[in-house]
Design a protein around this motif. Sequence first.
Motif, PDB file in Angstrom:
ATOM      1  N   GLY A  67       0.809  -1.208   0.000  1.00 53.80           N
ATOM      2  CA  GLY A  67       0.000   0.000   0.000  1.00 53.80           C
ATOM      3  C   GLY A  67       0.847   1.266   0.000  1.00 53.80           C
ATOM      4  N   LEU A  68       1.830   1.288   0.893  1.00 46.03           N
ATOM      5  CA  LEU A  68       2.673   2.475   1.006  1.00 46.03           C
ATOM      6  C   LEU A  68       3.462   2.693  -0.289  1.00 46.03           C
ATOM      7  CD1 LEU A  68       2.814   4.328   3.391  1.00 46.03           C
ATOM      8  CD2 LEU A  68       4.953   3.251   4.055  1.00 46.03           C
ATOM      9  N   VAL A  69       3.991   1.612  -0.843  1.00 48.76           N
ATOM     10  CA  VAL A  69       4.741   1.726  -2.104  1.00 48.76           C
ATOM     11  C   VAL A  69       3.828   2.286  -3.185  1.00 48.76           C
ATOM     12  CG1 VAL A  69       5.967   0.452  -3.887  1.00 48.76           C
ATOM     13  CG2 VAL A  69       6.317  -0.146  -1.499  1.00 48.76           C
ATOM     14  N   GLY A  70       2.596   1.784  -3.246  1.00 50.80           N
ATOM     15  CA  GLY A  70       1.661   2.263  -4.256  1.00 50.80           C
ATOM     16  C   GLY A  70       1.354   3.735  -4.085  1.00 50.80           C
ATOM     17  N   ILE A  71       1.132   4.131  -2.835  1.00 47.55           N
ATOM     18  CA  ILE A  71       0.767   5.525  -2.573  1.00 47.55           C
ATOM     19  C   ILE A  71       1.872   6.467  -3.046  1.00 47.55           C
ATOM     20  CG2 ILE A  71       0.496   7.190  -0.696  1.00 47.55           C
ATOM     21  CD1 ILE A  71      -1.085   4.976   0.792  1.00 47.55           C
ATOM     22  N   PHE A  72       3.119   6.069  -2.828  1.00 52.50           N
ATOM     23  CA  PHE A  72       4.213   6.994  -3.144  1.00 52.50           C
ATOM     24  C   PHE A  72       4.725   6.890  -4.571  1.00 52.50           C
ATOM     25  CE2 PHE A  72       4.541   7.146   1.479  1.00 52.50           C
ATOM     26  CZ  PHE A  72       4.551   8.513   1.613  1.00 52.50           C
ATOM     27  N   THR A  73       4.522   5.753  -5.215  1.00 52.86           N
ATOM     28  CA  THR A  73       5.128   5.618  -6.542  1.00 52.86           C
ATOM     29  C   THR A  73       4.095   5.497  -7.661  1.00 52.86           C
ATOM     30  OG1 THR A  73       5.339   3.242  -6.269  1.00 52.86           O
ATOM     31  CG2 THR A  73       7.214   4.573  -5.626  1.00 52.86           C
ATOM     32  N   GLY A  74       2.830   5.349  -7.320  1.00 50.96           N
ATOM     33  CA  GLY A  74       1.810   5.319  -8.371  1.00 50.96           C
ATOM     34  C   GLY A  74       2.039   4.192  -9.364  1.00 50.96           C
ATOM     35  N   TRP A  75       2.096   4.550 -10.615  1.00 47.12           N
ATOM     36  CA  TRP A  75       2.245   3.530 -11.652  1.00 47.12           C
ATOM     37  C   TRP A  75       3.558   2.758 -11.533  1.00 47.12           C
ATOM     38  CZ3 TRP A  75      -1.407   1.586 -14.471  1.00 47.12           C
ATOM     39  CH2 TRP A  75      -2.534   2.357 -14.764  1.00 47.12           C
ATOM     40  N   SER A  76       4.564   3.392 -10.986  1.00 52.49           N
ATOM     41  CA  SER A  76       5.878   2.738 -10.890  1.00 52.49           C
ATOM     42  C   SER A  76       5.906   1.659  -9.815  1.00 52.49           C
ATOM     43  CB  SER A  76       6.953   3.773 -10.577  1.00 52.49           C
ATOM     44  OG  SER A  76       6.837   4.872 -11.437  1.00 52.49           O
ATOM     45  N   ALA A  77       4.821   1.556  -9.045  1.00 51.46           N
ATOM     46  CA  ALA A  77       4.824   0.630  -7.911  1.00 51.46           C
ATOM     47  C   ALA A  77       5.108  -0.796  -8.347  1.00 51.46           C
ATOM     48  CB  ALA A  77       3.484   0.697  -7.187  1.00 51.46           C
ATOM     49  N   PHE A  78       4.564  -1.187  -9.496  1.00 51.21           N
ATOM     50  CA  PHE A  78       4.754  -2.575  -9.925  1.00 51.21           C
ATOM     51  C   PHE A  78       6.237  -2.860 -10.165  1.00 51.21           C
ATOM     52  CE2 PHE A  78       4.212  -6.515 -12.027  1.00 51.21           C
ATOM     53  CZ  PHE A  78       2.967  -6.972 -11.660  1.00 51.21           C
ATOM     54  N   ALA A 111      -0.723  -2.963  -4.924  1.00 51.45           N
ATOM     55  CA  ALA A 111      -0.051  -1.661  -4.830  1.00 51.45           C
ATOM     56  C   ALA A 111      -0.720  -0.667  -5.779  1.00 51.45           C
ATOM     57  CB  ALA A 111       1.429  -1.815  -5.166  1.00 51.45           C
ATOM     58  N   TRP A 112      -0.992  -1.097  -6.977  1.00 51.63           N
ATOM     59  CA  TRP A 112      -1.682  -0.218  -7.927  1.00 51.63           C
ATOM     60  C   TRP A 112      -3.059   0.171  -7.397  1.00 51.63           C
ATOM     61  CZ3 TRP A 112      -0.510  -2.645 -13.411  1.00 51.63           C
ATOM     62  CH2 TRP A 112       0.720  -2.140 -13.848  1.00 51.63           C
ATOM     63  N   CYS A 113      -3.723  -0.823  -6.832  1.00 53.51           N
ATOM     64  CA  CYS A 113      -5.061  -0.579  -6.289  1.00 53.51           C
ATOM     65  C   CYS A 113      -4.994   0.464  -5.177  1.00 53.51           C
ATOM     66  CB  CYS A 113      -5.628  -1.903  -5.774  1.00 53.51           C
ATOM     67  SG  CYS A 113      -7.149  -1.736  -4.895  1.00 53.51           S
ATOM     68  N   ALA A 114      -4.004   0.322  -4.289  1.00 47.94           N
ATOM     69  CA  ALA A 114      -3.857   1.280  -3.189  1.00 47.94           C
ATOM     70  C   ALA A 114      -3.573   2.671  -3.738  1.00 47.94           C
ATOM     71  CB  ALA A 114      -2.732   0.831  -2.259  1.00 47.94           C
ATOM     72  N   ALA A 115      -2.720   2.722  -4.753  1.00 51.35           N
ATOM     73  CA  ALA A 115      -2.400   4.027  -5.349  1.00 51.35           C
ATOM     74  C   ALA A 115      -3.667   4.670  -5.889  1.00 51.35           C
ATOM     75  CB  ALA A 115      -1.381   3.828  -6.472  1.00 51.35           C
ATOM     76  N   ALA A 132      -7.628   7.958   3.868  1.00 53.28           N
ATOM     77  CA  ALA A 132      -7.480   7.305   2.575  1.00 53.28           C
ATOM     78  C   ALA A 132      -6.211   6.465   2.545  1.00 53.28           C
ATOM     79  CB  ALA A 132      -7.436   8.349   1.460  1.00 53.28           C
ATOM     80  N   ALA A 133      -5.133   6.996   3.136  1.00 50.22           N
ATOM     81  CA  ALA A 133      -3.880   6.239   3.162  1.00 50.22           C
ATOM     82  C   ALA A 133      -4.055   4.945   3.952  1.00 50.22           C
ATOM     83  CB  ALA A 133      -2.776   7.086   3.790  1.00 50.22           C
ATOM     84  N   ALA A 134      -4.691   5.066   5.133  1.00 52.67           N
ATOM     85  CA  ALA A 134      -4.890   3.876   5.954  1.00 52.67           C
ATOM     86  C   ALA A 134      -5.783   2.873   5.223  1.00 52.67           C
ATOM     87  CB  ALA A 134      -5.512   4.272   7.292  1.00 52.67           C
ATOM     88  N   GLY A 135      -6.877   3.386   4.653  1.00 53.24           N
ATOM     89  CA  GLY A 135      -7.801   2.491   3.959  1.00 53.24           C
ATOM     90  C   GLY A 135      -7.141   1.828   2.767  1.00 53.24           C
ATOM     91  N   ALA A 136      -6.380   2.610   1.998  1.00 52.06           N
ATOM     92  CA  ALA A 136      -5.728   2.059   0.813  1.00 52.06           C
ATOM     93  C   ALA A 136      -4.742   0.975   1.208  1.00 52.06           C
ATOM     94  CB  ALA A 136      -5.012   3.171   0.054  1.00 52.06           C
ATOM     95  N   SER A 137      -3.988   1.222   2.282  1.00 53.52           N
ATOM     96  CA  SER A 137      -2.998   0.250   2.736  1.00 53.52           C
ATOM     97  C   SER A 137      -3.672  -1.047   3.178  1.00 53.52           C
ATOM     98  CB  SER A 137      -2.206   0.834   3.898  1.00 53.52           C
ATOM     99  OG  SER A 137      -0.864   0.948   3.554  1.00 53.52           O
ATOM    100  N   ALA A 138      -4.737  -0.891   3.965  1.00 55.76           N
ATOM    101  CA  ALA A 138      -5.439  -2.071   4.451  1.00 55.76           C
ATOM    102  C   ALA A 138      -6.055  -2.847   3.289  1.00 55.76           C
ATOM    103  CB  ALA A 138      -6.525  -1.649   5.440  1.00 55.76           C
ATOM    104  N   THR A 139      -6.632  -2.112   2.343  1.00 59.40           N
ATOM    105  CA  THR A 139      -7.233  -2.778   1.192  1.00 59.40           C
ATOM    106  C   THR A 139      -6.179  -3.548   0.414  1.00 59.40           C
ATOM    107  OG1 THR A 139      -8.696  -0.893   1.041  1.00 59.40           O
ATOM    108  CG2 THR A 139      -8.698  -2.418  -0.815  1.00 59.40           C
ATOM    109  N   ALA A 140      -4.992  -2.958   0.290  1.00 61.68           N
ATOM    110  CA  ALA A 140      -3.931  -3.619  -0.470  1.00 61.68           C
ATOM    111  C   ALA A 140      -3.564  -4.957   0.161  1.00 61.68           C
ATOM    112  CB  ALA A 140      -2.708  -2.709  -0.548  1.00 61.68           C
TER     113      ALA A 140
END
Lengths: 205, 121
Positions: A67-78, A111-115, A132-140
């Motif tokens: 989740g955290l990686v997705g939030i900070f890197t967006g498309w590059s997370a993968f 990660a993409w989903c969290a982003a 949103a950050a917490a929710g995105a991370s948990a969802t990931a």
Amino acid sequence: MHLSDGVLPTAVAVGAFALTGLCLAVSVKKTNGDDLPKIAVMTSAFFVASLVHVPLGPTSVHLLLPGLVGIFTGWSAFLSIFLGLVLQSFLFQFGGLTALGANGLMMGLPAWCAAWIFHQFRGRSAAVDIAAAAGASATAVALAALILAGLLATGGEDFFGVAKIAVIAHLPVLGVEAVIAAFVVSFLRRVKPELLDVPMGWRGA
Amino acid sequence: MKARHLLLGLLICSAFFVADAVASGHEAGSSEGSNASPSEESVGRSAPDALRILEALQEQQRQMTNELRSVKREIAALKAAVSEPDFKDILGGIGYILGVFGIAFYLHARRREKQPALRPD
């Protein structure tokens, strides 16, 4: 949450590799060269995070941080996560080489989903950002567990049984990661908010 | 290895014991009239001895088995510790990541240098 060699049927492993390759290509294509240092740092964080174990009864689970990686890197997370997984596989023997494709999907897609979730809600207010950050991370994390169950189901396991176990086993991780993401985002949005500016549009890069 | 030797010794000992018993039985059958033959006397003496030795050996074997089990457990723990990533692996991995991204960033920057239109300044 790493799949080992020989757990998945060959066809699934090969298919996962193909899909991971595709996602990797998209991820590289969408990566902005100027963001590379940030991506490197997030990759390192992801790489090391799996060594932080959360004790859980007789066993223990480790942090995942998609989740955290997705939030900070967006498309590059993968890209970031795949590289981290490759090195984990080589250096720590976490997850088999043949399962790298499946592991990439299992961590990269969440990660993409969290982003997507985070940047969907971002920018309204501090509370919304943090939530949103917490929710995105948990969802990931939950999504990763579901993908794991889906992949194992192709190997003949019962999907709902595995999914239940995987999600329950990762509930502590889910909680811890939500808290971590909330803290990191609340800190950075005060200290260096431009770090959170990640182009998420399909065309923008 | 020691346990195997011990087992072998035990086997040989028990084989002697059985052979002895068979021989004495055979003798007893052949010379029913004389019940005070010298061989029977010696059997009477050696049987408790053999039993004692057998018991001692069995006791020793039990101890060896216990020891072996603890050694095996130690080996398993050691194996787990060895397979666990250590500090060197972690630093190495981070180094790899920074190195790979460093090269990528260098290439990106060089391409940018060559195309003045992309320069930020």
